[in-house]
Design a protein around this motif. Structure first.
Motif, PDB file in Angstrom:
ATOM      1  N   GLY A 248      -4.707  10.547   2.384  1.00 27.62           N
ATOM      2  CA  GLY A 248      -4.612  10.100   3.771  1.00 27.62           C
ATOM      3  C   GLY A 248      -5.067   8.660   3.936  1.00 27.62           C
ATOM      4  N   ALA A 249      -6.179   8.314   3.280  1.00 26.34           N
ATOM      5  CA  ALA A 249      -6.671   6.938   3.350  1.00 26.34           C
ATOM      6  C   ALA A 249      -5.709   5.964   2.670  1.00 26.34           C
ATOM      7  N   MET A 250      -5.114   6.371   1.562  1.00 27.62           N
ATOM      8  CA  MET A 250      -4.159   5.510   0.860  1.00 27.62           C
ATOM      9  C   MET A 250      -2.899   5.287   1.697  1.00 27.62           C
ATOM     10  N   ILE A 251      -2.372   6.352   2.298  1.00 28.32           N
ATOM     11  CA  ILE A 251      -1.193   6.215   3.155  1.00 28.32           C
ATOM     12  C   ILE A 251      -1.505   5.337   4.363  1.00 28.32           C
ATOM     13  N   SER A 252      -2.698   5.475   4.897  1.00 29.42           N
ATOM     14  CA  SER A 252      -3.114   4.639   6.025  1.00 29.42           C
ATOM     15  C   SER A 252      -3.111   3.164   5.634  1.00 29.42           C
TER      16      SER A 252
END
Length: 393
Positions: A248-252
């Protein structure tokens, strides 16, 4: 003062002789003139000059005492210098006021961001529905700005269809980034999410290089090494690692990079203030997100989860939801407003310091267990982000 007047030749000086005056006219050829003495001479010598040639001032010596009055030019110069000094003082005061204003922006931005992250994590711990939580954040901001425009508290932006067309890809990327970050924080610690999100510059360089074809100096690429290494070290040593939270943090990160790219391309020539720009962005993102939130989670899940959260937390849960929604809009609004006052480099440095404040405060408030090697990875990643902001210039 005595003026010693001379010419190139035919000059004879009268020697000092107890101030007695002799008639020398018969001793000099025609065309010469002896200067008459003063009534009370205080001079050391007299000069005899020819009237047939131009006079030249060769020196100025002591000639009694008198006070020279200032000329008109000198008065003008003094007046100009006084005005310039006063102008410089005004400029310094304006610059000092501007620095204070920027300092207030930064302090407000960081404080609001810390408060949002705290309440957002509290809500997600009790109500693990990140899609609705993200929707409520955008809805609160949209409502605040619509009321502000309707009551003339804030001036409504002058927009057209082309503006909203150019804003759509920005809003789409913003929506994805916002939801992905919220999903990440629902699964892992706030500190871990922000450590991974500090790797956003690496995504920015890679996308700009391989998608847009932009070239960067070698110093920019070197600054990515501590960012990637620090984030990797922090992820490997995270005690409560979760793949969904990590992704989720990477996609963000990736979504916000595209948001910035689309924003730079689409907003050229648009005269909308930072505050109104983010308000329009929130409205369009809300329209994009709402149907997806309903499809992914749905009212039935929300109702059951809400009832359970209220029964466990009590009325304070409603306050938590309201606080995280309002503070999300406020901190983003202040960050966009600060862009009107500072350079991108200053903003990037401020964003790095913001992450430090969020990571430290969340570790303290939520008593997040952290190992020394994990803290080292976070420090390396944040240092790399700072080096990147310097090398990018």
């Amino acid at each position: 003062m005595i003026f010693s007047l001379k010419q190139s030749s035919n000059v004879t000086s009268i020697p000092e002789c107890n101030y007695k005056i002799f008639d020398h006219r018969r001793n000099f050829p025609a065309g010469f003139l002896v200067l008459p003495p003063l009534s009370k001479p205080k001079l050391n010598k007299l000069s005899v000059v020819s009237s047939a040639k131009p006079l030249h001032v060769s020196s100025i010596q002591s000639f009694g005492s008198f006070q020279r009055l200032p000329t008109k030019v000198e008065k003008v110069v003094k007046a100009y210098e006084a005005d310039r000094s006063e102008g410089e003082s005004v400029v310094e005061k304006v610059e000092a006021a501007r620095r204070v204003k920027i300092g207030v922006y930064f302090a407000t931005w960081w404080s609001l961001n810390v408060i949002f992250n705290i309440y957002n994590k509290k809500v997600l711990n009790a109500f693990p529905y990140p899609w609705l939580t993200s929707t409520l954040s955008l809805a609160a901001g949209s409502a605040i700005m619509l009321v502000s425009w309707a009551t003339k508290v804030a001036e409504a932006p002058n927009t057209d269809l082309d503006f909203w067309k150019s804003l759509f890809p920005v809003a789409l990327a913003h929506t994805i980034g916002h939801v992905a970050a919220t999903v990440s924080m629902s699964k892992v610690a706030v500190s871990f999410t922000h450590i991974i999100k500090s790797g956003e510059p690496a995504f920015s360089v890679l996308v700009s290089r391989f998608v847009l074809g932009e070239m960067f100096p070698i110093s920019v690429y070197l600054s990515l090494l501590p960012i990637i290494g620090g984030c990797g070290l922090a992820a490997l040593t995270e005690l409560n690692f979760n793949m969904t939270g990590f992704m989720g943090a990477m996609i963000s990160n990736l979504a916000f990079v595209f948001r910035n790219i689309f924003s730079k391309r689409g907003m050229k020539g648009k005269s909308v203030s930072g505050m109104n720009y983010y308000a329009c962005l929130s409205l369009l993102s809300l329209l994009i997100l709402t149907p997806f939130a309903i499809a992914v989670e749905g009212p039935k899940m929300w109702a059951a989860g809400w009832q359970n959260a209220v029964s466990e937390i009590g009325p304070n849960f409603i306050w938590w939801v309201a606080a995280q929604s309002v503070f999300y809009h406020l901190y983003n609004q202040v960050s966009y407003m600060s862009l009107d006052e500072i350079s991108p480099l200053t903003f990037s440095i401020g964003n790095t310091m913001k992450r430090i404040s969020v990571i430290v405060s969340s570790i303290i408030i939520f008593h997040t267990p952290i190992q020394p090697i994990n803290a080292l990875g976070a420090a390396i990643a944040i240092l790399g982000t700072f080096l990147y902001s310097q090398a990018k210039q």
